[in-house]
Scaffold this active site. Structure first.
Site, mmCIF file in Angstrom:
data_model
loop_
_atom_site.group_PDB
_atom_site.id
_atom_site.type_symbol
_atom_site.label_atom_id
_atom_site.label_comp_id
_atom_site.label_asym_id
_atom_site.label_seq_id
_atom_site.Cartn_x
_atom_site.Cartn_y
_atom_site.Cartn_z
ATOM 1 N N GLU A 89 -6.270 7.021 -7.092
ATOM 2 C CA GLU A 89 -5.087 6.199 -6.836
ATOM 3 C C GLU A 89 -4.006 6.474 -7.868
ATOM 4 O OE1 GLU A 89 -6.490 2.106 -6.660
ATOM 5 O OE2 GLU A 89 -8.013 2.501 -8.146
ATOM 6 N N CYS B 188 -9.680 4.430 1.205
ATOM 7 C CA CYS B 188 -9.859 2.991 1.370
ATOM 8 C C CYS B 188 -8.547 2.230 1.221
ATOM 9 C CB CYS B 188 -10.912 2.454 0.413
ATOM 10 S SG CYS B 188 -10.498 2.759 -1.303
ATOM 11 N N ASP C 192 -2.275 2.075 -4.099
ATOM 12 C CA ASP C 192 -1.720 2.356 -5.421
ATOM 13 C C ASP C 192 -1.160 3.772 -5.501
ATOM 14 O OD1 ASP C 192 -1.921 -0.010 -6.967
ATOM 15 O OD2 ASP C 192 -4.092 0.208 -6.967
ATOM 16 N N HIS D 189 -2.191 -8.302 -1.911
ATOM 17 C CA HIS D 189 -3.541 -8.809 -1.640
ATOM 18 C C HIS D 189 -3.582 -9.967 -0.658
ATOM 19 C CE1 HIS D 189 -4.524 -6.000 -4.769
ATOM 20 N NE2 HIS D 189 -5.627 -5.893 -4.077
HETATM 21 C C1 PEP Z 1 -5.791 1.074 -3.271
HETATM 22 O O1 PEP Z 1 -5.150 1.069 -4.319
HETATM 23 O O2 PEP Z 1 -5.512 1.784 -2.291
HETATM 24 C C2 PEP Z 1 -6.962 0.202 -3.121
HETATM 25 C C3 PEP Z 1 -7.733 0.295 -2.061
HETATM 26 O O3 PEP Z 1 -7.202 -0.721 -4.084
HETATM 27 P P1 PEP Z 1 -6.427 -2.124 -4.197
HETATM 28 O O4 PEP Z 1 -5.646 -2.326 -2.940
HETATM 29 O O5 PEP Z 1 -7.466 -3.152 -4.400
HETATM 30 O O6 PEP Z 1 -5.559 -1.881 -5.393
HETATM 31 MG MG MG Z 2 -5.859 0.100 -6.091
#
Ligand code: PEP
Ligand code: MG
Length: 571
Positions: A431, A502, A455, A189
């Site tokens: 995911e 995403c 994920d 993150h």
């Molecule tokens: C993902 O897992 O691809 C996602 C977009 O969610 P995050 O990165 O917030 O886990």
């Molecule tokens: Mg995720």
């Protein structure tokens, strides 16, 4: 010169002094003191300077991040003025003739343990506040410097073991020109936040905190993933040129800002952006995004000292929807857990937090938290083009339960005469591999899929996305991943639904041609990747990419896939 290699997490080139963000050693000796009065004065001085610092931090946070983020520091200031905490510390110095460090430590620890043990979230959160602020006071007593990202007021590059999402949320872009960390990968993150802040970042260097001294001059080359320590004048000139070239390249991309995203043979795809806060919307508009493909609402919870209220959430969602006009805004419900923690939600320690009690699992059990968010979203739906998606869905039952709660809250609001949009699409993030495998069954019930490859890759390859030791296994182009992605897209289309992505893979120049060929409808990425992606797609033929589909899906390794795409697209 010495050069350290890491993982390029956010592009651009930064040249500035190193600022090490490390918790200092706060160990002390318990001592007897004779002059009790001057010991109390020493405590008061440490409290005063801590308060001044917190005021400054609060003001900075308010200016750069808004009132909501600043509130956490008001709570910290209250702790330092609270006689219920301060008087017992002074009494301990007086009555036991101990030094201020020992009195502070013992008294604070007693309160922290007492609050932590209470069966009340508000009180547990007080424990976290006391812990945070007493560290600062202790640092002043010991006269060791306490690094504070929100207090930085000169141009620096931050060096740290890792940056937590809340550390990153405090960074002021005006002064923080980039950062480099020991741990993390492209999808941790801190890396994602760096891209939304548009500052160069390198993660996963393993040793940067050992290799760099405070004040060293650093070049952070977020394009190639290099950190150069104490460069020569010639090297600085070389990288300034690279900085210039990058700025020029950005101007070329900017020409496509108001254009739709169309392949060379006329297929339109949607290029939308991932955001963490309403303030990020400006970045989408500046970069020509066609909507929000993922609003990570957990940042609203992380920047707070308590759960955001329904009204606070409503205001945030409404603000994003209004700013985006009629463009789609996909809001993901709370995805806490994994590497995202809430200081005020005291969850038991887990062996495998990424496989643990998180996201929809937590929301379905704590439906009080979930319902508040759903009501805020439903109320905001009247102000724009809202779509809601649930994270970490592993079974159809989870989706059905979550959707039932949404419909229940909608009925309640409508009963109360609140206006709620009637065409909110409700989808899921894909995911978890189980969901990708039976996407056909899901596609009958959901309105859309958004593939969360960050994920999905870690679960499919059993390789922690945060762990640079296994980052060689974190392979977006692995044929297993491509087959899962293809399965999801085909399932969506077979049921007349749309499929987006995403995860960070959606903005990856090697993945983009593949995804275009597989028929992905919506690509959601960091705002700064939108224009380069649009430029790339303009020159790609969808039909040509689609003709490679079977060949790509039957390849044996990620390397084969990558080499094939590089050759076909001249990269
Ligand atoms: C993902 O897992 O691809 C996602 C977009 O969610 P995050 O990165 O917030 O886990
Ligand atoms: Mg995720």
């Amino acid at each position: 010169m010495s050069m350290i290699k890491g993982i390029a997490a956010s592009n651009g080139v930064a040249i500035a002094k190193a600022y090490k963000l490390e918790t200092p050693d706060l160990s002390f000796e318990t001592k007897k003191v004779e002059d009790v009065a001057s010991e109390i004065k020493r405590l008061e001085a440490a409290l005063d300077i801590s308060k001044l610092e917190l005021e400054k931090i609060k003001e900075n946070a308010r200016k750069t991040l808004g009132d909501e983020h600043a509130e956490i520091f008001s709570a910290h200031l209250l702790v330092l003025s609270d006689p219920e905490l301060i008087t017992p510390i002074e009494d301990k110095i007086k009555n036991e003739s101990v030094n201020a460090e020992a009195a502070l430590h013992d008294t604070a620890t007693m309160f922290i343990n007492m609050f932590k043990a209470m069966d009340n979230e508000y009180m547990r959160e007080r424990a976290a506040d006391i812990q945070d602020v007493t560290k600062r006071v202790m640092a002043h007593l010991l006269q060791v410097s306490f690094p504070d990202p929100a207090l930085i007021d000169e141009q620096v590059v931050i060096i740290a073991e890792d940056l937590t999402p809340s550390d990153t949320a405090q960074l002021n872009k005006q002064f923080v020109k980039g950062f480099a960390t020991n741990i993390g990968g492209r999808t941790s993150h801190s890396a994602i936040m760096a891209r939304s802040l548009e500052i160069p970042a390198i993660v996963g260097t393993k040793t940067i905190t050992e290799d760099v001294k405070e004040g060293d001059i650093l070049i952070v080359d977020g394009i190639d993933g290099d950190v150069i320590i104490n460069p020569t004048v010639e090297e600085i000139a070389l990288y300034e040129k690279k900085q210039d070239n990058f700025a020029k390249q950005k101007q070329i991309w900017a020409k496509l800002k108001d254009e739709p995203t169309v392949s060379s043979d006329g297929t339109h795809v949607e290029l939308v952006a991932n955001i963490g806060t309403p303030d990020d919307v400006q970045g989408i508009l500046n970069n020509g995004g066609e909507g929000v493909g993922l609003y990570r609402t957990e940042f609203l919870y992380m920047g707070n000292s308590d759960f955001p209220t329904e009204d606070q959430q409503f205001e945030a969602y409404k603000s994003v929807l209004e700013q985006m006009g009629d463009k789609p805004v996909v809001v993901r419900t709370l995805d806490i857990g994994g590497d995202k923690e809430l200081s005020y939600l005291d969850l038991p320690h887990e062996m495998n937090p990424f496989l643990g009690f998180r996201a929809i699992r937590l929301c379905l059990e704590r439906d009080d938290i979930f319902r508040t968010q759903l009501r805020a979203l439903l109320r905001a739906s009247a102000y724009g083009n809202l779509k809601i998606m649930f994270p970490m869905i592993a079974t159809l039952n989870e989706f059905r339960e979550a959707k039932a709660l949404l419909l229940e809250e909608k009925a309640n609001l409508v009963n109360d005469g609140v206006s709620v949009s009637d065409d909110i699409e409700v989808g899921i993030m894909v995911e978890i591999p189980s969901t990708a495998v039976i996407a056909r069954q899901f596609a009958k019930e959901v309105d859309f899929f958004s593939i969360g490859t960050n994920d999905l890759i870690q679960y499919t390859m059993a390789a922690d996305r945060m762990n640079e030791r296994v980052s060689y296994l974190y392979q977006p182009y692995h044929p297993a991943i491509l087959n899962l992605v293809n399965n999801v897209i085909e399932a969506a289309h077979a049921e007349g639904k749309w499929a987006g992505m995403c995860g960070e893979m959606a903005g990856d120049p090697i993945a983009i041609p593949i995804l275009l060929g597989l028929g992905l409808d919506e690509f959601s990425m960091s705002a700064t990747s939108i224009l380069p992606a649009r430029t790339q797609i303009k020159d790609l033929s969808k039909a040509e990419m689609a003709s490679y589909k079977e060949e790509l899906l039957s390849m044996s390794t990620a390397d084969e896939v990558e080499a094939f795409i590089r050759e076909k697209t001249n990269q």
